[in-house]
Design an enzyme around this catalytic site. Structure first.
Site, short mmCIF file in Angstrom:
data_model
loop_
_atom_site.label_atom_id
_atom_site.label_comp_id
_atom_site.label_asym_id
_atom_site.label_seq_id
_atom_site.Cartn_x
_atom_site.Cartn_y
_atom_site.Cartn_z
CE LYS A 260 27.01 27.21 43.72
NZ LYS A 260 27.86 27.50 44.87
CG ASP B 164 30.20 33.29 49.92
OD1 ASP B 164 29.16 33.54 49.28
OD2 ASP B 164 30.90 32.29 49.71
NE ARG C 22 44.61 37.78 30.19
CZ ARG C 22 45.53 38.71 29.87
NH1 ARG C 22 45.64 39.82 30.57
NH2 ARG C 22 46.32 38.51 28.85
CE1 TYR D 48 30.27 25.28 47.90
CE2 TYR D 48 32.44 26.11 47.39
CZ TYR D 48 31.34 25.39 47.03
OH TYR D 48 31.30 24.76 45.82
#
Ligand SMILES: *Cc1c(COP(=O)(O)O)cnc(C)c1O
Length: 389
Positions: free
Chosen positions: A199, A174, A49, A102
């Site tokens: 993406k 972004d 982690r 978004y």
């Protein structure tokens, strides 16, 4: 490494780094934990982690491509956004975000603000007065998405960063729609860059992932601490696949752009096509800013159907080479109806305010042969034209 061209960095990331067997491609470390050499001696990695070699290779590559000091690879783009607001904002802090961001970004900021975690103000960032009014409220963070989704609105990153910094705010961009190949927000003054690597960066529609990159060492350390604290880090296997996709990012972006330019030229001739939204169009607001701050116009485009909803439905149904699906940036072409799909979390009023019409369609132009894509659009338009209006 950082003085290499972007395509070279993307291709050569982690190559020849294996010291055990000299594997050319870096190995995948699926372990959740690591042995301590001896009591009291903490190894480089102790638990996945907090750190994992495969994930760190990807984080370093993306940070280098964006010109950052360091980054955190998260389990999805939304987790990267959530990591930033968790690390930076308290109940009295304000985030200024674009009104046409978004859909998931809108939902995250809106929901957490309603819960009292921080304050949010959604504004039209292309409106100087609205932006000035928002800055007067002394925000802690300004969120930028350019080109925006789905209307491809352009924000002048350098200008906005200068004004935000003057108001004492940090800026996060972004950069999902362009990737570092076509736009590098940190060089334009931003403090953070976020990607949904789901993406273009992974580029094959088979992994969810995200990354949050900081310009300064201090911010990079803070984000790494918070990512471990709230458990936002991504899985090693996902990082391995994303590294594989990343190697072809530069040539893929070039081909995506070439195909989309051909489709744009075709769409301009179609009577059933209304307004086209793409920064390459000289009449598109922000065209000049895009020319200045982007290294290409990108491959995402939207257009309004100049006809009835029945015609829109026929058109979408008859397409064979464009799958009706959310997401973008994969090798395959997709078509999306934002108002009922990606942006359905926004109320009708919020959609109207953002200029998002029900006749709007968004294309993620893939890497099929452009002749086939255009032939497919043509047959679907022909059938839609026969539909009674
Ligand atoms: C997809 C997307 C996100 C969210 O990323 P996930 O990986 O789906 O969590 C954020 N911003 C933009 C612009 C996106 O397209």
């Amino acid at each position: 490494m950082s003085d290499q061209k972007l395509a070279t960095v993307a291709v050569r990331t982690g190559i020849d780094s294996d010291t055990q067997y000299n594997a050319v491609v870096p190995p995948l470390y699926l372990t959740s934990t690591y042995s301590f050499p001896q009591l009291g001696e903490v190894p480089t990695y102790d638990y996945s982690r907090s750190g994992n070699p495969t994930r760190n290779t990807l984080a370093d590559a993306l940070s280098t491509l964006e010109g950052g000091a360091g980054g955190v690879v998260t389990n999805c783009g939304t987790a990267a956004m959530n990591l930033l607001v968790s690390a930076l904002l308290g109940p009295d802090d304000l985030i200024v975000a674009p009104h046409d961001c978004y859909g998931g970004t809108y939902r995250l900021f809106d929901t957490r603000a309603k819960k009292g975690d921080f304050k949010v103000c959604f504004v039209d960032q292309t409106d100087p007065q609205a932006l000035a009014d928002a800055f007067a409220q002394q925000p802690k963070l300004v969120w930028v998405e350019t080109p925006s989704n789905p209307l491809l609105r352009i924000v002048d990153i350098a200008e906005l960063c200068a004004a935000a910094h003057q108001a004492g705010a940090l800026v996060a961009v972004d950069n999902t729609f362009l990737s570092p190949i076509l736009q590098q927000p940190l060089a334009l003054g931003a403090d953070f860059v976020v990607h949904s690597t789901t993406k273009y960066i992974n580029g094959h529609s088979d992994v969810l992932g995200g990354v949050l990159i900081a310009k300064t060492e201090a911010h990079a350390e803070t984000l790494a601490w918070w990512a471990n604290c709230i458990g936002a880090t991504g899985a090693p296997f996902d990082a391995y696949l994303t590294l594989r996709g990343l190697r072809t990012l530069a040539p893929r972006m070039r081909m995506h752009e070439e195909n989309s330019a051909k489709i744009l030229a075709y769409l301009q001739q179609q009577p059933l096509v209304g307004t086209i939204y793409h920064p390459s169009q000289p009449e598109h607001p922000g065209h000049d800013i895009a020319l200045k701050q982007q290294k290409g116009f990108g491959a995402m485009l939207s257009f309004e159907i100049n006809g009835s909803m029945a015609q829109l439905e026929t058109f979408v149904r008859e397409l064979k080479c464009f799958s009706l699906a959310e997401s973008l940036g994969g090798t395959e072409s997709l078509i999306c109806h934002p108002s009922s799909m990606t942006h359905r979390a926004m109320s009708d009023e919020a959609q109207a305010e953002a200029g998002l019409k029900t006749t709007l369609l968004r294309l993620s132009v893939g890497l099929e042969d452009p002749d086939d894509l255009i032939a497919d659009l043509a047959q679907a338009f022909a059938l839609a034209a026969k539909e009674a209006v």
